[in-house]
Motif scaffolding. Structure first.
Motif, mmCIF file in Angstrom:
data_model
loop_
_atom_site.group_PDB
_atom_site.id
_atom_site.type_symbol
_atom_site.label_atom_id
_atom_site.label_comp_id
_atom_site.label_asym_id
_atom_site.label_seq_id
_atom_site.Cartn_x
_atom_site.Cartn_y
_atom_site.Cartn_z
ATOM 1 N N ARG A 60 0.858 -1.174 0.000
ATOM 2 C CA ARG A 60 0.000 0.000 0.000
ATOM 3 C C ARG A 60 0.895 1.225 0.000
ATOM 4 N N VAL A 61 0.960 1.870 -1.126
ATOM 5 C CA VAL A 61 1.909 2.966 -1.315
ATOM 6 C C VAL A 61 1.149 4.263 -1.523
ATOM 7 N N VAL A 75 -12.376 5.239 -3.264
ATOM 8 C CA VAL A 75 -12.482 5.333 -4.706
ATOM 9 C C VAL A 75 -12.465 3.939 -5.328
ATOM 10 N N VAL A 76 -13.176 3.792 -6.438
ATOM 11 C CA VAL A 76 -13.105 2.598 -7.278
ATOM 12 C C VAL A 76 -12.691 3.061 -8.666
ATOM 13 N N VAL A 126 -9.766 -1.510 -9.419
ATOM 14 C CA VAL A 126 -8.917 -1.243 -8.269
ATOM 15 C C VAL A 126 -9.723 -0.428 -7.266
ATOM 16 N N THR A 127 -9.658 -0.790 -5.986
ATOM 17 C CA THR A 127 -10.267 0.014 -4.939
ATOM 18 C C THR A 127 -9.162 0.637 -4.103
ATOM 19 N N GLY A 128 -9.463 1.765 -3.498
ATOM 20 C CA GLY A 128 -8.449 2.424 -2.704
ATOM 21 C C GLY A 128 -9.010 3.544 -1.851
ATOM 22 N N ARG A 129 -8.123 4.170 -1.132
ATOM 23 C CA ARG A 129 -8.473 5.280 -0.256
ATOM 24 C C ARG A 129 -7.817 6.556 -0.763
ATOM 25 N N LEU A 130 -8.552 7.652 -0.708
ATOM 26 C CA LEU A 130 -8.027 8.954 -1.085
ATOM 27 C C LEU A 130 -7.640 9.713 0.176
ATOM 28 N N GLU A 131 -6.409 10.153 0.241
ATOM 29 C CA GLU A 131 -5.947 10.926 1.390
ATOM 30 C C GLU A 131 -6.069 12.407 1.088
ATOM 31 N N ARG A 132 -6.474 13.174 2.102
ATOM 32 C CA ARG A 132 -6.700 14.598 1.914
ATOM 33 C C ARG A 132 -6.128 15.389 3.076
ATOM 34 N N GLN A 133 -5.713 16.601 2.771
ATOM 35 C CA GLN A 133 -5.359 17.589 3.776
ATOM 36 C C GLN A 133 -6.358 18.720 3.618
ATOM 37 N N PHE A 158 -3.141 8.629 -2.904
ATOM 38 C CA PHE A 158 -3.989 7.474 -3.211
ATOM 39 C C PHE A 158 -3.318 6.239 -2.646
ATOM 40 N N ILE A 159 -4.071 5.472 -1.853
ATOM 41 C CA ILE A 159 -3.568 4.224 -1.285
ATOM 42 C C ILE A 159 -4.373 3.082 -1.882
ATOM 43 N N GLU A 160 -3.717 2.231 -2.652
ATOM 44 C CA GLU A 160 -4.401 1.087 -3.241
ATOM 45 C C GLU A 160 -4.694 0.053 -2.163
ATOM 46 N N GLU A 161 -5.949 -0.450 -2.148
ATOM 47 C CA GLU A 161 -6.336 -1.441 -1.146
ATOM 48 C C GLU A 161 -6.619 -2.812 -1.754
ATOM 49 N N SER A 162 -7.142 -2.874 -2.970
ATOM 50 C CA SER A 162 -7.391 -4.171 -3.590
ATOM 51 C C SER A 162 -7.346 -4.028 -5.103
#
Length: 281
Positions: free
Chosen positions: A3-4, A50-51, A60-67, A74-78
Motif C-alpha cells: 500500500r503505497v 475510490v473505485v 482497483v479500490t483504494g483510499r483517497l488521502e486529503r489535507q 492514493f492508497i491502493e487497497e485491492s
C-alpha cells in the motif's frame, strides 16, 4: 498487497475565493503503474474512497488521502479481475471495460466496449439487458459512459453516434427496457467518455477531443430531464491527460467536486492521474 501513498507532484491551485457557479482546479494527483489505463471512477459520498475501472478487465479500490479539502494521495487497497459467468477471467477480446456506476445499495455496474454490454458485478459478471446494438464500425467507440440517476435507473450513451454529426441520445433502462431519456446536443468535435449524476440531481457529462497531439476535455451539466445545458469546464490541449472517467460529489464545505481520472493507454507518453475540480455552489 503493498500500500503505497503517491504524493502530489503537481502544484495545487488555490481553492479559496471560488465564486458561485465557477469551476476551479483543486488538485492534480499523478498515479503510479496500474493494470491497464484507468477508464472510469467512482468516489464515495465523503470523498475518502475510490473505485477505478481499468480498460483491461480489472478494477482497483483504494483510499483517497486529503489535507483539508485537498487531495494528497492514493492508497491502493485491492485489485481484482472481472470474472465471467463461467468463473473464469474474461477472454482477451471481452476485457475492454469502460464505464462504471455504483447504486445506492453498493451494487456495481460496468459497461464494456467491443462486446457492447452492461454487467452487474458480483463474484462473477451478470449481463444486464443489453442496450441497442451499435454498428460494427463503432467497435472501439461503444457504450463508454455509464451512470445511475436519482431514481436508481441506469443510463448510458455511446462514444460515437451516427455519421459523426448527429446529437447523442441518452438511453435509460426502465421497466425492463431501454428508452430515450433525452438528447445531448453535439457541440464541436468533443465526444462523450464519462458521466455521473451529482448529489444535486443534475447530469454531468465528461467529453474529450484529440487534437492529433494532445487531449482536450470538456464537462457539461444538464438538468435531470436534459434541460439547462451549461458548459462548466473546457481545457486547452495538453492541460490534462486523456480524462475518461468522472465522479461528482459534495465536499464538507458544501461545494461540489468533479473528480476525474485519465487513461494513459499504457503508454509512457501519456499521463495517469486523478484531476479534481471544485464547483462552488
Amino acid at each position: 498487497m503493498s500500500r503505497v501513498v503517491l504524493l502530489v507532484a503537481a502544484a495545487f491551485a488555490a481553492v479559496a475565493g471560488c465564486a458561485r457557479g465557477e469551476v476551479e482546479l483543486a488538485t492534480v494527483l499523478p498515479l503510479g503503474p496500474l493494470p491497464g489505463g484507468a477508464s472510469a471512477i467512482e468516489v464515495s459520498d465523503d470523498g475518502s474512497s475510490v473505485v477505478l475501472v481499468m480498460d483491461r478487465g480489472t478494477f482497483v479500490t483504494g483510499r483517497l488521502e486529503r489535507q483539508g479539502d485537498r487531495l494528497t494521495g492514493f492508497i491502493e487497497e485491492s485489485r481484482r479481475s472481472f470474472v465471467g459467468p463461467d468463473g473464469e477471467e474474461l477472454p482477451q477480446n471481452e476485457r475492454d471495460s469502460e464505464g462504471l456506476a455504483i447504486a445506492a445499495d453498493g451494487t456495481m455496474y460496468v459497461s464494456f466496449e467491443g462486446t457492447d454490454r452492461i454487467t452487474e458485478v458480483g463474484e462473477t459478471l451478470r449481463d444486464v439487458l443489453a442496450p441497442p446494438d451499435l454498428p460494427d464500425a463503432f467497435d472501439n467507440e461503444g457504450y463508454e459512459a455509464l451512470a445511475i440517476d436519482a431514481e436508481g435507473r441506469l443510463v448510458t450513451l455511446p462514444e460515437r453516434n451516427g455519421d459523426g454529426t448527429d446529437d447523442w441520445t441518452l438511453l435509460r433502462l426502465e421497466d425492463g427496457a431501454w428508452g430515450a431519456a433525452f438528447t445531448v446536443p453535439r457541440r464541436g468535435s468533443f465526444v462523450p467518455v464519462g458521466a455521473d449524476f451529482g448529489p444535486d440531481g443534475n447530469f454531468y457529462l465528461l467529453e474529450r477531443d484529440f487534437t492529433g497531439f494532445a487531449f482536450r476535455s470538456r464537462v457539461r451539466r444538464f438538468g435531470p430531464d436534459g434541460s439547462g445545458e451549461t458548459t462548466l469546464l473546457r481545457t486547452a490541449a495538453g492541460t490534462h491527460g486523456n480524462l475518461e472517467g468522472i465522479a461528482v460529489w459534495r465536499g464538507r464545505d458544501g461545494d461540489l467536486r468533479l473528480t476525474m481520472v485519465s487513461d494513459d493507454n499504457e503508454l509512457a507518453l501519456l499521463r495517469s492521474e486523478i484531476v479534481e475540480y471544485r464547483l462552488a455552489g
